[in-house]
Design a protein around this motif. Structure first.
Motif, PDB file in Angstrom:
ATOM      1  N   SER A 226      56.141   0.531  28.532  1.00  0.00           N
ATOM      2  CA  SER A 226      56.314  -0.582  29.097  1.00  0.00           C
ATOM      3  C   SER A 226      55.008  -0.913  30.201  1.00  0.00           C
ATOM      4  N   LEU A 227      54.533   0.229  30.508  1.00  0.00           N
ATOM      5  CA  LEU A 227      53.288  -0.020  31.481  1.00  0.00           C
ATOM      6  C   LEU A 227      51.990  -0.255  30.503  1.00  0.00           C
ATOM      7  N   ARG A 228      52.020   0.353  29.437  1.00  0.00           N
ATOM      8  CA  ARG A 228      50.844   0.201  28.396  1.00  0.00           C
ATOM      9  C   ARG A 228      50.957  -1.326  27.798  1.00  0.00           C
ATOM     10  N   GLN A 229      52.341  -1.605  27.472  1.00  0.00           N
ATOM     11  CA  GLN A 229      52.326  -2.944  27.046  1.00  0.00           C
ATOM     12  C   GLN A 229      52.012  -4.044  27.939  1.00  0.00           C
ATOM     13  N   ALA A 230      52.154  -3.861  29.143  1.00  0.00           N
ATOM     14  CA  ALA A 230      51.741  -4.689  30.300  1.00  0.00           C
ATOM     15  C   ALA A 230      50.208  -4.627  30.766  1.00  0.00           C
ATOM     16  N   SER A 231      49.552  -3.830  30.047  1.00  0.00           N
ATOM     17  CA  SER A 231      47.907  -3.459  30.135  1.00  0.00           C
ATOM     18  C   SER A 231      48.012  -2.916  31.588  1.00  0.00           C
ATOM     19  N   MET A 232      48.775  -2.110  32.137  1.00  0.00           N
ATOM     20  CA  MET A 232      48.483  -1.484  33.339  1.00  0.00           C
ATOM     21  C   MET A 232      47.901   0.124  33.032  1.00  0.00           C
ATOM     22  N   PRO A 233      46.837   0.454  33.545  1.00  0.00           N
ATOM     23  CA  PRO A 233      46.039   1.507  33.176  1.00  0.00           C
ATOM     24  C   PRO A 233      47.022   2.563  33.972  1.00  0.00           C
ATOM     25  N   ILE A 234      46.935   3.817  33.189  1.00  0.00           N
ATOM     26  CA  ILE A 234      47.937   4.928  33.667  1.00  0.00           C
ATOM     27  C   ILE A 234      47.319   6.191  33.421  1.00  0.00           C
ATOM     28  N   GLY A 235      47.229   7.196  34.138  1.00  0.00           N
ATOM     29  CA  GLY A 235      46.678   8.297  34.073  1.00  0.00           C
ATOM     30  C   GLY A 235      47.495   9.883  34.626  1.00  0.00           C
ATOM     31  N   ILE A 236      47.091  10.834  34.174  1.00  0.00           N
ATOM     32  CA  ILE A 236      47.814  12.175  34.726  1.00  0.00           C
ATOM     33  C   ILE A 236      46.967  12.798  35.848  1.00  0.00           C
ATOM     34  N   LEU A 237      47.401  13.110  36.831  1.00  0.00           N
ATOM     35  CA  LEU A 237      46.963  14.155  37.741  1.00  0.00           C
ATOM     36  C   LEU A 237      47.770  15.294  38.328  1.00  0.00           C
ATOM     37  N   SER A 238      47.143  16.130  37.663  1.00  0.00           N
ATOM     38  CA  SER A 238      48.129  17.557  37.613  1.00  0.00           C
ATOM     39  C   SER A 238      47.518  18.731  37.905  1.00  0.00           C
ATOM     40  N   ASN A 239      48.246  19.695  38.638  1.00  0.00           N
ATOM     41  CA  ASN A 239      47.649  21.085  38.817  1.00  0.00           C
ATOM     42  C   ASN A 239      48.213  21.852  37.741  1.00  0.00           C
ATOM     43  N   THR A 240      47.234  22.342  36.875  1.00  0.00           N
ATOM     44  CA  THR A 240      47.642  22.919  35.548  1.00  0.00           C
ATOM     45  C   THR A 240      46.724  23.876  35.178  1.00  0.00           C
ATOM     46  N   CYS A 241      46.942  24.848  34.370  1.00  0.00           N
ATOM     47  CA  CYS A 241      46.153  25.537  33.769  1.00  0.00           C
ATOM     48  C   CYS A 241      45.771  25.436  32.219  1.00  0.00           C
ATOM     49  N   ALA A 242      44.803  25.810  31.605  1.00  0.00           N
ATOM     50  CA  ALA A 242      44.404  25.284  30.373  1.00  0.00           C
ATOM     51  C   ALA A 242      45.369  25.676  29.153  1.00  0.00           C
ATOM     52  N   ALA A 243      46.173  26.890  29.594  1.00  0.00           N
ATOM     53  CA  ALA A 243      47.284  27.435  28.572  1.00  0.00           C
ATOM     54  C   ALA A 243      48.386  26.354  28.621  1.00  0.00           C
ATOM     55  N   HIS A 244      48.790  25.867  29.837  1.00  0.00           N
ATOM     56  CA  HIS A 244      49.983  24.985  30.124  1.00  0.00           C
ATOM     57  C   HIS A 244      49.411  23.803  29.465  1.00  0.00           C
ATOM     58  N   TRP A 245      48.154  23.343  29.762  1.00  0.00           N
ATOM     59  CA  TRP A 245      47.847  21.850  29.307  1.00  0.00           C
ATOM     60  C   TRP A 245      47.884  21.805  27.896  1.00  0.00           C
ATOM     61  N   GLU A 246      47.292  22.881  27.127  1.00  0.00           N
ATOM     62  CA  GLU A 246      47.459  22.915  25.610  1.00  0.00           C
ATOM     63  C   GLU A 246      48.892  23.135  25.137  1.00  0.00           C
TER      64      GLU A 246
END
Length: 236
Positions: free
Chosen positions: A105-125
């Motif tokens: 719904s945010l994408r359809q409303a053209s609201m930019p979104i992002g992820i801000l996370s504490n994580t390691c490469a293994a978890h992210w992948e």
């Protein structure tokens, strides 16, 4: 009156995906013939996981530290491979499916979104290779601690996230607002109070919540048109 939100950052853990740290502890314990308590002590109590998540050590250095520590506790039956250790610490996540419709719904409303996370490469992948719909769509910025070499609530990761969000809006300005992004125009949702306090100290609009109904309520309070109940399973 809520700030005019122009960019939304989501934490990853407990906002978009749930995780069970004890499951990771048990997975590693199974590899070495130890206990979940021993795994937790080795990986978390001494800060080893934080070193991995800030990119200060490699996967191999992390795995070797676990092997060395476990060697003082038990005698493992043979060498435990680094890949097996990284899979063991990563197999603890599940998607929060009720966030799928929220993001869409945010994408359809053209609201930019992002992820801000504490994580390691293994978890992210790991989470990005599961094919989960909650992470399948486009995010305008993805700020992860092992790449930023900084973990929330440290200053640098927020400055990195602010810069990327501002660049996003500068490159793709809204038809009705081409002004530079102000800190209070970022909405950040995270499950940890200290991370929210740090975001607010940088001038951001930020609230503590969990993914699902709590996150939906926060977004709606700040004037964003998202579903009241995305699915029957709200994981909140």
């Amino acid at each position: 009156m809520p700030a005019n939100i122009r960019f939304v950052y989501f934490d990853l853990g407990n906002i978009l995906v749930a995780f069970d740290r004890n499951r990771a502890n048990e997975n590693v314990a199974d590899l070495f013939g130890g206990t979940a308590e021993a795994s937790d002590e080795i990986m978390h109590t001494g800060g080893l996981q934080n070193q991995l998540e800030t990119g200060l050590i490699t996967d191999e250095e992390y795995a070797q530290a676990i092997r060395d520590a476990y060697a003082t506790v038990v005698q493992p039956d043979g060498h435990v491979a680094t890949g097996d250790i990284m899979r063991a610490i990563s197999d603890m996540f599940t998607p929060i499916d009720s966030m799928v419709a929220v993001l869409e719904s945010l994408r359809q409303a053209s609201m930019p979104i992002g992820i801000l996370s504490n994580t390691c490469a293994a978890h992210w992948e790991w989470v990005n290779n599961r094919g989960w719909e909650v992470l399948d769509g486009h995010f305008h910025a993805q700020v992860v601690s092992y790449e930023a070499r900084s973990m929330k609530p440290d200053r640098v990761i927020y400055e990195t996230a602010m810069k990327l969000a501002a660049e996003c809006l500068a490159n793709h300005p809204a038809p009705t607002n081409n002004a530079p992004l102000r800190p209070e125009e970022i909405l950040f949702v995270d499950d940890r109070e200290e991370n929210i306090d740090a975001a607010r100290s940088h001038g951001w609009t930020a609230e503590v919540c969990l993914g699902g109904k709590q996150a939906i309520d926060v977004l709606r309070r700040h004037g964003l048109n998202v579903p009241l109940a995305a699915t029957a399973k709200e994981n909140a």
